[in-house]
Design an enzyme around this catalytic site. Structure first.
Site, short mmCIF file in Angstrom:
data_model
loop_
_atom_site.label_atom_id
_atom_site.label_comp_id
_atom_site.label_asym_id
_atom_site.label_seq_id
_atom_site.Cartn_x
_atom_site.Cartn_y
_atom_site.Cartn_z
N ASP A 40 -25.62 23.13 -19.53
CA ASP A 40 -25.46 24.54 -19.97
C ASP A 40 -26.23 25.69 -19.56
O ASP A 40 -27.44 25.07 -19.18
CB ASP A 40 -25.17 24.80 -21.49
CG ASP A 40 -24.25 25.94 -21.90
OD1 ASP A 40 -23.18 25.49 -22.37
OD2 ASP A 40 -24.73 26.94 -21.79
N LYS A 83 -29.24 26.10 -26.60
CA LYS A 83 -27.96 25.08 -26.89
C LYS A 83 -28.37 23.90 -26.49
O LYS A 83 -28.26 22.91 -27.29
CB LYS A 83 -26.71 25.63 -26.07
CG LYS A 83 -25.55 25.58 -27.05
CD LYS A 83 -24.40 26.37 -26.36
CE LYS A 83 -23.74 27.18 -27.29
NZ LYS A 83 -22.62 28.02 -26.76
N GLU A 130 -9.90 23.18 -33.17
CA GLU A 130 -11.29 23.07 -33.78
C GLU A 130 -11.11 22.73 -35.22
O GLU A 130 -9.91 23.10 -35.69
CB GLU A 130 -11.97 24.60 -33.84
CG GLU A 130 -12.56 24.92 -32.50
CD GLU A 130 -12.74 26.38 -32.38
OE1 GLU A 130 -13.14 27.08 -33.36
OE2 GLU A 130 -12.90 26.99 -31.30
N LYS A 161 -0.88 24.02 -20.52
CA LYS A 161 -1.83 24.61 -21.59
C LYS A 161 -1.28 25.94 -22.29
O LYS A 161 -1.28 26.24 -23.23
CB LYS A 161 -3.53 24.79 -21.15
CG LYS A 161 -4.22 25.28 -22.18
CD LYS A 161 -4.47 24.73 -23.45
CE LYS A 161 -5.29 25.22 -24.27
NZ LYS A 161 -5.40 24.48 -25.54
N CYS A 180 -8.81 31.10 -28.72
CA CYS A 180 -7.77 30.56 -27.71
C CYS A 180 -6.40 31.41 -27.74
O CYS A 180 -6.28 32.21 -26.74
CB CYS A 180 -7.44 29.25 -28.03
SG CYS A 180 -8.97 28.35 -27.45
N LYS A 191 -6.13 35.52 -26.78
CA LYS A 191 -6.45 35.80 -25.11
C LYS A 191 -5.89 34.90 -24.49
O LYS A 191 -5.49 35.33 -23.29
CB LYS A 191 -8.10 35.55 -25.07
CG LYS A 191 -8.67 34.05 -25.28
CD LYS A 191 -8.87 33.30 -24.09
CE LYS A 191 -9.72 32.10 -24.27
NZ LYS A 191 -9.48 31.22 -23.35
N LYS A 216 -9.97 30.13 -38.91
CA LYS A 216 -9.27 29.18 -39.65
C LYS A 216 -10.34 28.30 -40.26
O LYS A 216 -11.43 28.14 -40.06
CB LYS A 216 -8.43 28.35 -38.74
CG LYS A 216 -9.49 27.35 -37.92
CD LYS A 216 -8.15 26.55 -37.11
CE LYS A 216 -8.66 25.44 -36.48
NZ LYS A 216 -7.72 24.62 -35.80
N1 LIG Z 1 -12.45 25.88 -28.51
C1 LIG Z 1 -11.51 25.36 -28.52
O1 LIG Z 1 -10.71 25.10 -29.56
C2 LIG Z 1 -10.73 25.25 -27.11
C3 LIG Z 1 -9.63 24.22 -27.20
C4 LIG Z 1 -8.83 24.06 -25.89
C5 LIG Z 1 -9.38 24.76 -24.67
N2 LIG Z 1 -10.48 25.66 -24.85
C6 LIG Z 1 -11.00 26.32 -23.61
O2 LIG Z 1 -12.22 25.63 -23.24
C7 LIG Z 1 -12.89 27.01 -22.69
C8 LIG Z 1 -14.19 26.80 -23.38
O3 LIG Z 1 -13.93 27.30 -24.80
P1 LIG Z 1 -15.03 27.13 -25.88
O4 LIG Z 1 -14.48 27.29 -27.12
O5 LIG Z 1 -15.84 25.87 -25.72
O6 LIG Z 1 -15.95 28.28 -25.26
P2 LIG Z 1 -17.57 28.56 -25.84
O7 LIG Z 1 -17.95 29.95 -25.57
O8 LIG Z 1 -17.59 27.78 -27.30
O9 LIG Z 1 -18.47 27.74 -24.65
C9 LIG Z 1 -18.59 27.94 -23.30
C10 LIG Z 1 -20.03 27.51 -23.09
O10 LIG Z 1 -20.01 27.62 -21.80
C11 LIG Z 1 -21.58 27.95 -21.31
N3 LIG Z 1 -21.48 28.42 -19.88
C12 LIG Z 1 -21.03 29.81 -19.55
N4 LIG Z 1 -21.18 29.78 -18.05
C13 LIG Z 1 -21.76 28.85 -17.69
C14 LIG Z 1 -22.16 28.16 -16.32
N5 LIG Z 1 -21.94 28.92 -15.17
N6 LIG Z 1 -22.61 26.95 -16.46
C15 LIG Z 1 -22.94 26.16 -17.41
N7 LIG Z 1 -22.27 26.54 -18.80
C16 LIG Z 1 -21.84 27.93 -18.76
C17 LIG Z 1 -21.79 28.79 -22.24
O11 LIG Z 1 -23.31 28.83 -22.49
C18 LIG Z 1 -21.05 28.35 -23.56
O12 LIG Z 1 -21.97 27.37 -24.15
C19 LIG Z 1 -12.09 28.13 -22.59
O13 LIG Z 1 -11.42 28.28 -21.47
C20 LIG Z 1 -11.09 27.81 -23.99
O14 LIG Z 1 -10.08 28.50 -23.64
C21 LIG Z 1 -11.07 25.56 -26.01
#
Ligand SMILES: NC(=O)c1ccc[n+]([C@@H]2O[C@H](COP(=O)([O-])OP(=O)(O)OC[C@H]3O[C@@H](n4cnc5c(N)ncnc54)[C@H](O)[C@@H]3O)[C@@H](O)[C@H]2O)c1
Length: 465
Positions: free
Chosen positions: A41, A46, A167, A219, A275, A278, A338
């Site tokens: 990350d 983190k 989540e 998705k 999710c 957006k 939620k």
């Molecule tokens: N949260 C969910 O329940 C969920 C479920 C399915 C899909 N998604 C998708 O997964 C993706 C991530 O979602 P999330 O909820 O985990 O987001 P999040 O914001 O919790 O995590 C994203 C992470 O990426 C890191 N990051 C940003 N730029 C980076 C880089 N260049 N290199 C390395 N790390 C970097 C950030 O610091 C952060 O820790 C999104 O596209 C989301 O739509 C999320």
């Protein structure tokens, strides 16, 4: 569905780029399934926390699994992309794709940066796998970008493996998914992914092998369907409000139809989070770019219905307070989008709390896990650290996130703290009859007020999900 070859001869070496809700869970679970994992990350804090065994967000069960994974010696974390490029044979990109600041499109800055950082550094044949939710066509665009940047040129392959975890259930959903989707451009890419996911495939989990565009589309189509189902029943709630019909009885009756089913047919304050909102906006935006905007124009309505529920919840609280919110003490129960999550991104609960505050209400928010995140977003609201403290002297109670703590709270005991027994159940999560029996003025969206409803109707808290 395809039969895939599922051998895992030696521990696959993978990296997980982006260790947020999705990435941290993926990194932990894949190491428990036997992979050697390096989580990466750009957020140093983190990475320090995860390395020390602390999950930086609330997700039931994940802390124990993180400890197990760290103890196995198969999970490490770094901020160093050079180390990541050397380490992995398969790299999973899990960075955020939030809504752009100036439009409904997805902001792909982080995805582009992650793929570029890997592509410019990797010097051995490897597979780059996108897991983030992206607009259709992103994987093809990134393939060109990666080939242009990589010293390996077209040797560096790209695949898409969308993630469906929820989540609150993230660990179980990752270890036991309903299905896997592999968007691949070659047999080699399919073999790589099949090897990484071998333990899950061995359980008989269905796998869909698809082209890149279909994998991306699965998705956003899934999220659009779920959002539509929620907004459908909330649209019916609007009709109920105009006619005196009861949306809970309606939902219950619909749910027994096997073609419809009861899941996601739960009326209330609607969807939110990082999710669904957006993703449907970005999908609609992308469809318009592709010239097929008419096909998903309804998603604009789905979004609008959802947002109207937030406004209508405020209306209901105002009505219950006597028509004016100025100076009214509101106990806002819940802030997360939620229960069982501390995620407050586009959270309906917080949106309602903010609107109440803007009308002059004295809002006290209490969420079992999300107070810290909520406070960061809305520092002007009051925050209580316990349920009784939130209820203290309240004129109106608003249930906005259906945590178990609120569902199981005793109406008699709650009554000892509040100033007036008035409650708006924004999630249709409470037993209306019980609250009314115990002297509460209980209201919920799409439900007739007691005077309008025949007395013999049981409008309890039975869930249709
Ligand atoms: N949260 C969910 O329940 C969920 C479920 C399915 C899909 N998604 C998708 O997964 C993706 C991530 O979602 P999330 O909820 O985990 O987001 P999040 O914001 O919790 O995590 C994203 C992470 O990426 C890191 N990051 C940003 N730029 C980076 C880089 N260049 N290199 C390395 N790390 C970097 C950030 O610091 C952060 O820790 C999104 O596209 C989301 O739509 C999320």
């Amino acid at each position: 569905m395809t039969n895939v070859h599922v051998t895992q001869p030696e521990a696959p070496k993978i990296t997980v780029i982006g260790t947020g809700y999705l990435g941290a869970t993926h990194a932990v679970c894949m190491s428990l399934l036997g992979c050697e994992v390096l989580g990466v990350d750009v957020d140093e804090r983190k990475i320090e926390l995860l390395s020390a065994g602390t999950v930086p967000f609330y997700e039931p069960g994940l802390t124990d699994k993180l400890h197990e994974a760290l103890a196995s010696g198969r999970l490490h974390f770094t901020t160093d992309f050079d180390e990541a490029a050397q380490f992995g044979d398969t790299h999973f990109v899990c960075v955020g794709t939030p809504q752009a600041k100036d439009s409904a499109a997805a902001d792909l800055t982080y995805v582009d940066a992650a793929f570029a950082a890997l592509a410019s550094r990797i010097t051995k044949k490897a597979l780059l796998v996108g897991k983030s939710t992206v607009p259709i066509g992103t994987a093809t665009r990134l393939t060109h970008l990666v080939h242009a940047l990589s010293p390996l040129g077209a040797e560096l392959e790209l695949a898409w493996n969308p993630e469906f975890l929820r989540e609150g259930f993230a660990v179980d959903d990752t270890l036991h998914p309903d299905r896997l989707v592999f968007g691949v451009a070659s047999e080699w890419a399919l073999a790589q992914l099949s090897s990484v996911f071998a333990p899950i495939l061995k359980n008989g989990t269905p796998v869909i092998v698809a082209d890149l565009a279909t994998a991306e589309l699965v998705k956003v189509a899934a999220n659009s369907f779920l959002a539509t189902k929620i907004s459908f029943i909330n649209a019916m709630a609007e009709v109920c409000e105009a006619t005196g019909a009861d949306v809970d009885l309606l939902a219950q009756a619909l749910s027994f139809d096997k073609r419809i089913g009861g899941r996601f047919l739960k009326p209330g304050l609607g969807f939110g989070g990082g999710c669904l909102p957006k993703d449907i906006r970005a999908f609609k935006y992308r469809a318009e770019e592709l010239g097929v905007g008419a096909a998903v124009r309804f998603l604009g309505e789905v979004d609008a219905i959802n947002n109207r529920r937030r406004v209508r919840t405020v209306d209901l609280i105002r009505e219950l307070a006597g028509g004016n919110l100025a100076g009214v003490r509101v106990a806002a129960l819940g802030a997360a989008f939620k229960p069982n999550s501390d995620d407050v991104r586009d959270a309906p609960a917080l949106d309602v709390a903010r609107m109440l505050y803007l009308e002059g209400a004295l809002v006290t928010v209490y969420d079992p896990q999300a107070n810290t995140n909520a406070h960061r977003l809305y520092p002007d609201l009051n925050y209580a650290t316990t349920l009784p403290a939130a209820l203290d002297n309240a004129d109106v109670v608003a249930l906005l996130t259906e945590w178990d703590e609120f569902r199981s709270a005793d109406p008699d005991e709650m009554a000892t703290f509040v100033c007036h027994r008035r409650i708006v159940d924004g999630r249709h999560a409470l037993n209306a009859d019980e609250y009314r029996r115990k002297g509460w003025d209980y209201r919920a969206l799409g439900q007739p007020t007691p005077a309008a409803a025949p007395a013999h109707l049981n409008r309890g808290s039975e869930s249709t999900q």
